[in-house]
Design a protein around this motif. Structure first.
Motif, mmCIF file in Angstrom:
data_model
loop_
_atom_site.group_PDB
_atom_site.id
_atom_site.type_symbol
_atom_site.label_atom_id
_atom_site.label_comp_id
_atom_site.label_asym_id
_atom_site.label_seq_id
_atom_site.Cartn_x
_atom_site.Cartn_y
_atom_site.Cartn_z
ATOM 1 N N ALA A 115 0.827 -1.204 0.000
ATOM 2 C CA ALA A 115 0.000 0.000 0.000
ATOM 3 C C ALA A 115 0.862 1.255 0.000
ATOM 4 C CB ALA A 115 -0.928 -0.015 1.213
ATOM 5 N N TRP A 116 1.934 1.259 0.785
ATOM 6 C CA TRP A 116 2.815 2.422 0.817
ATOM 7 C C TRP A 116 3.508 2.635 -0.525
ATOM 8 C CZ3 TRP A 116 2.731 6.315 3.944
ATOM 9 C CH2 TRP A 116 2.304 6.169 5.260
ATOM 10 N N ILE A 117 3.955 1.560 -1.154
ATOM 11 C CA ILE A 117 4.615 1.687 -2.454
ATOM 12 C C ILE A 117 3.632 2.212 -3.502
ATOM 13 C CG2 ILE A 117 5.687 0.382 -4.332
ATOM 14 C CD1 ILE A 117 6.915 -1.447 -2.234
ATOM 15 N N ALA A 118 2.409 1.670 -3.509
ATOM 16 C CA ALA A 118 1.401 2.136 -4.462
ATOM 17 C C ALA A 118 1.085 3.610 -4.237
ATOM 18 C CB ALA A 118 0.132 1.290 -4.333
ATOM 19 N N ALA A 119 0.951 4.018 -2.975
ATOM 20 C CA ALA A 119 0.671 5.425 -2.678
ATOM 21 C C ALA A 119 1.827 6.319 -3.112
ATOM 22 C CB ALA A 119 0.395 5.601 -1.181
ATOM 23 N N ALA A 120 3.064 5.850 -2.925
ATOM 24 C CA ALA A 120 4.226 6.645 -3.326
ATOM 25 C C ALA A 120 4.286 6.805 -4.844
ATOM 26 C CB ALA A 120 5.506 5.984 -2.807
ATOM 27 N N LEU A 121 4.002 5.726 -5.573
ATOM 28 C CA LEU A 121 4.001 5.812 -7.035
ATOM 29 C C LEU A 121 2.928 6.771 -7.532
ATOM 30 C CD1 LEU A 121 4.528 2.043 -7.965
ATOM 31 C CD2 LEU A 121 6.196 3.900 -8.163
ATOM 32 N N LEU A 122 1.747 6.701 -6.936
ATOM 33 C CA LEU A 122 0.663 7.590 -7.341
ATOM 34 C C LEU A 122 0.994 9.038 -6.989
ATOM 35 C CD1 LEU A 122 -2.127 7.550 -8.646
ATOM 36 C CD2 LEU A 122 -3.118 7.326 -6.369
ATOM 37 N N THR A 123 1.604 9.253 -5.829
ATOM 38 C CA THR A 123 2.004 10.602 -5.430
ATOM 39 C C THR A 123 3.033 11.178 -6.389
ATOM 40 O OG1 THR A 123 1.576 10.066 -3.110
ATOM 41 C CG2 THR A 123 2.962 11.979 -3.555
ATOM 42 N N ALA A 124 4.002 10.355 -6.790
ATOM 43 C CA ALA A 124 5.013 10.811 -7.739
ATOM 44 C C ALA A 124 4.381 11.189 -9.074
ATOM 45 C CB ALA A 124 6.067 9.720 -7.930
ATOM 46 N N ALA A 125 3.416 10.378 -9.532
ATOM 47 C CA ALA A 125 2.748 10.688 -10.801
ATOM 48 C C ALA A 125 1.975 11.993 -10.704
ATOM 49 C CB ALA A 125 1.807 9.533 -11.172
ATOM 50 N N VAL A 126 1.272 12.215 -9.588
ATOM 51 C CA VAL A 126 0.529 13.467 -9.406
ATOM 52 C C VAL A 126 1.482 14.656 -9.352
ATOM 53 C CG1 VAL A 126 -0.942 14.751 -7.803
ATOM 54 C CG2 VAL A 126 -1.433 12.365 -8.292
ATOM 55 N N ALA A 127 2.596 14.506 -8.648
ATOM 56 C CA ALA A 127 3.562 15.597 -8.547
ATOM 57 C C ALA A 127 4.135 15.959 -9.905
ATOM 58 C CB ALA A 127 4.683 15.206 -7.581
ATOM 59 N N ILE A 128 4.458 14.950 -10.715
ATOM 60 C CA ILE A 128 5.020 15.214 -12.042
ATOM 61 C C ILE A 128 3.987 15.900 -12.937
ATOM 62 C CG2 ILE A 128 5.882 14.112 -14.140
ATOM 63 C CD1 ILE A 128 7.137 11.971 -12.326
ATOM 64 N N LEU A 129 2.753 15.392 -12.912
ATOM 65 C CA LEU A 129 1.722 15.954 -13.777
ATOM 66 C C LEU A 129 1.388 17.380 -13.382
ATOM 67 C CD1 LEU A 129 -0.479 15.644 -15.965
ATOM 68 C CD2 LEU A 129 -2.008 14.882 -14.159
ATOM 69 N N THR A 130 1.104 17.616 -12.110
ATOM 70 C CA THR A 130 0.732 18.963 -11.691
ATOM 71 C C THR A 130 1.902 19.932 -11.820
ATOM 72 O OG1 THR A 130 1.198 18.333 -9.389
ATOM 73 C CG2 THR A 130 -1.076 18.163 -10.144
ATOM 74 N N GLY A 131 3.128 19.434 -11.559
ATOM 75 C CA GLY A 131 4.288 20.294 -11.748
ATOM 76 C C GLY A 131 4.442 20.738 -13.194
ATOM 77 N N ALA A 132 4.254 19.792 -14.126
ATOM 78 C CA ALA A 132 4.340 20.151 -15.544
ATOM 79 C C ALA A 132 3.191 21.064 -15.952
ATOM 80 C CB ALA A 132 4.324 18.880 -16.393
ATOM 81 N N LEU A 133 1.996 20.793 -15.404
ATOM 82 C CA LEU A 133 0.812 21.569 -15.769
ATOM 83 C C LEU A 133 0.940 23.018 -15.308
ATOM 84 C CD1 LEU A 133 -1.988 21.130 -17.087
ATOM 85 C CD2 LEU A 133 -2.882 20.734 -14.785
ATOM 86 N N PHE A 134 1.270 23.206 -14.035
ATOM 87 C CA PHE A 134 1.388 24.561 -13.509
ATOM 88 C C PHE A 134 2.689 25.228 -13.934
ATOM 89 C CE2 PHE A 134 -1.300 22.769 -9.833
ATOM 90 C CZ PHE A 134 -2.453 22.939 -10.574
ATOM 91 N N GLY A 135 3.711 24.404 -14.233
ATOM 92 C CA GLY A 135 4.968 24.967 -14.701
ATOM 93 C C GLY A 135 4.837 25.659 -16.040
ATOM 94 N N MET A 136 3.931 25.179 -16.879
ATOM 95 C CA MET A 136 3.719 25.834 -18.176
ATOM 96 C C MET A 136 3.254 27.274 -17.994
ATOM 97 S SD MET A 136 2.020 22.911 -20.621
ATOM 98 C CE MET A 136 0.559 22.746 -19.586
ATOM 99 N N PHE A 137 2.413 27.513 -17.002
ATOM 100 C CA PHE A 137 1.948 28.878 -16.750
ATOM 101 C C PHE A 137 3.092 29.748 -16.228
ATOM 102 C CE2 PHE A 137 -1.894 26.342 -16.565
ATOM 103 C CZ PHE A 137 -2.815 27.132 -17.242
ATOM 104 N N ALA A 138 3.927 29.157 -15.357
ATOM 105 C CA ALA A 138 5.044 29.930 -14.812
ATOM 106 C C ALA A 138 6.042 30.305 -15.902
ATOM 107 C CB ALA A 138 5.728 29.125 -13.707
ATOM 108 N N LEU A 139 6.319 29.388 -16.830
ATOM 109 C CA LEU A 139 7.268 29.677 -17.907
ATOM 110 C C LEU A 139 6.744 30.766 -18.847
ATOM 111 C CD1 LEU A 139 8.468 26.052 -18.812
ATOM 112 C CD2 LEU A 139 9.736 27.821 -17.584
ATOM 113 N N ARG A 140 5.449 30.814 -19.011
ATOM 114 C CA ARG A 140 4.851 31.839 -19.865
ATOM 115 C C ARG A 140 4.614 33.151 -19.127
ATOM 116 N NH1 ARG A 140 -0.358 29.442 -22.657
ATOM 117 N NH2 ARG A 140 -0.322 31.571 -23.468
ATOM 118 N N GLY A 141 4.836 33.146 -17.807
ATOM 119 C CA GLY A 141 4.613 34.341 -17.019
ATOM 120 C C GLY A 141 3.160 34.717 -16.890
#
Length: 306
Positions: free
Chosen positions: A86-112
């Motif tokens: 359960a901990w490994i599955a939660a960690a994998l899902l957390t990493a996927a969410v972090a990567i996706l949201t980081g890329a999603l919100f990072g696009m706005f930051a790069l464009r200012g």
């Protein structure tokens, strides 16, 4: 122990590999009429079938190596405890969410550009999150004198009842108390990522309640958490609309346990959480819960359901 079909496939792969190696690493090996029992004990089937293949030995060796790798990985995974899985599955899902949201919100930051749209999120949800954070700070400073009425809401409105729709009762919005009004936009997007994560974990728990294997439950939870609705609508515009996607799997999980004669605690917890977040999505989830409960009741009890 592998199941009979897996044992049969492994034995077939072994026979084909030995035949290919006997002709060299680049030979083409015709194999005909390989017969075996699916239980791996040798002999022929009651209705034997032919297996005809023209195999490149190098490609076959790579395929067998890949199969061996996954077999070893599955064997190691099966030896882990349920809590560690359960901990490994939660960690994998957390990493996927972090990567996706980081890329999603990072696009706005790069464009200012702003991460807030000129829509209900800018006109309603964001200002009310600032007000909710201010109210929670006042409550923690002096619980007996926290404001209960606000004349800035229309012509005057009860604060708790008026802001319940916007998430005052949602336990997650307590995080807004940690952010100053000028930094609340960080909390606004943090709550979006957190709700996506919780939705995936809730669906993962629901899958495991139905004994779905981890290799199917984890991709299913990721697909559930990263739907177009969750990413394009909830993450970017209305994070509070992700709440029902968290509550519904938990309510169904609680109903499943109750129908099987187990404790109703999970159902009570999920329904209470949904109620705290407002009536708007509570009644929708309740309708889905009713349909699910009826379907599962007849599925579990068969002719005795009535």
């Amino acid at each position: 122990m592998p199941d009979p079909l897996t044992a049969a496939r492994l034995k077939a792969a072994t026979l084909l590999t030995e035949a290919a190696r006997s002709l060299g690493s680049s030979a083409v090996c015709p194999v005909r009429s390989v017969r075996f029992r699916p239980d791996g004990k040798g002999g022929e089937l009651a209705a034997p079938f032919p297996m005809t293949a023209h195999l490149d030995a190098g490609a076959l060796a790579q395929a067998v190596s890949a199969d061996a790798f996954f077999e070893r990985a599955e064997a190691r995974w099966s030896r882990l405890s349920l809590r560690r899985k359960a901990w490994i599955a939660a960690a994998l899902l957390t990493a996927a969410v972090a990567i996706l949201t980081g890329a999603l919100f990072g696009m706005f930051a790069l464009r200012g550009s702003s991460i807030l749209f000129r829509d209900d999120d800018f006109a309603q949800h964001y200002p009310f999150l600032i007000a909710i954070g201010r109210w929670w700070r006042a409550f923690f400073a002096d619980p007996l004198h926290a404001p209960l009425f606000d004349f800035s809401l229309g012509f005057g409105e009860d604060f708790i009842g008026g802001l319940n729709y916007y998430g005052l009762g949602d336990p997650l919005t307590v995080l807004a108390a940690l952010f100053a009004p000028e930094r609340t936009y960080v909390c606004y997007r943090l709550l979006a990522a957190l709700r996506i994560e919780l939705a995936g974990l809730a669906f993962l728990a629901f899958c495991r309640e139905h004994r779905v294997r981890w290799r199917g439950a984890l991709p299913g939870a990721a697909a559930y958490a990263f739907t177009v609705y969750m990413v394009a609508w909830c993450a970017l515009k209305h994070p509070m609309f992700a709440n029902p996607c968290i509550h519904l799997p938990l309510m169904l999980l609680g109903a499943e346990r109750r129908l099987k004669g187990q404790s109703p605690a999970a159902l009570i917890f999920a329904a209470a959480w949904s109620a705290l977040c407002g009536f708007y999505f509570l009644y929708m989830n309740s309708l889905m819960l009713l349909l699910y409960a009826l379907a599962r009741h007849f599925a579990l009890n068969g002719r005795d359901a009535l």
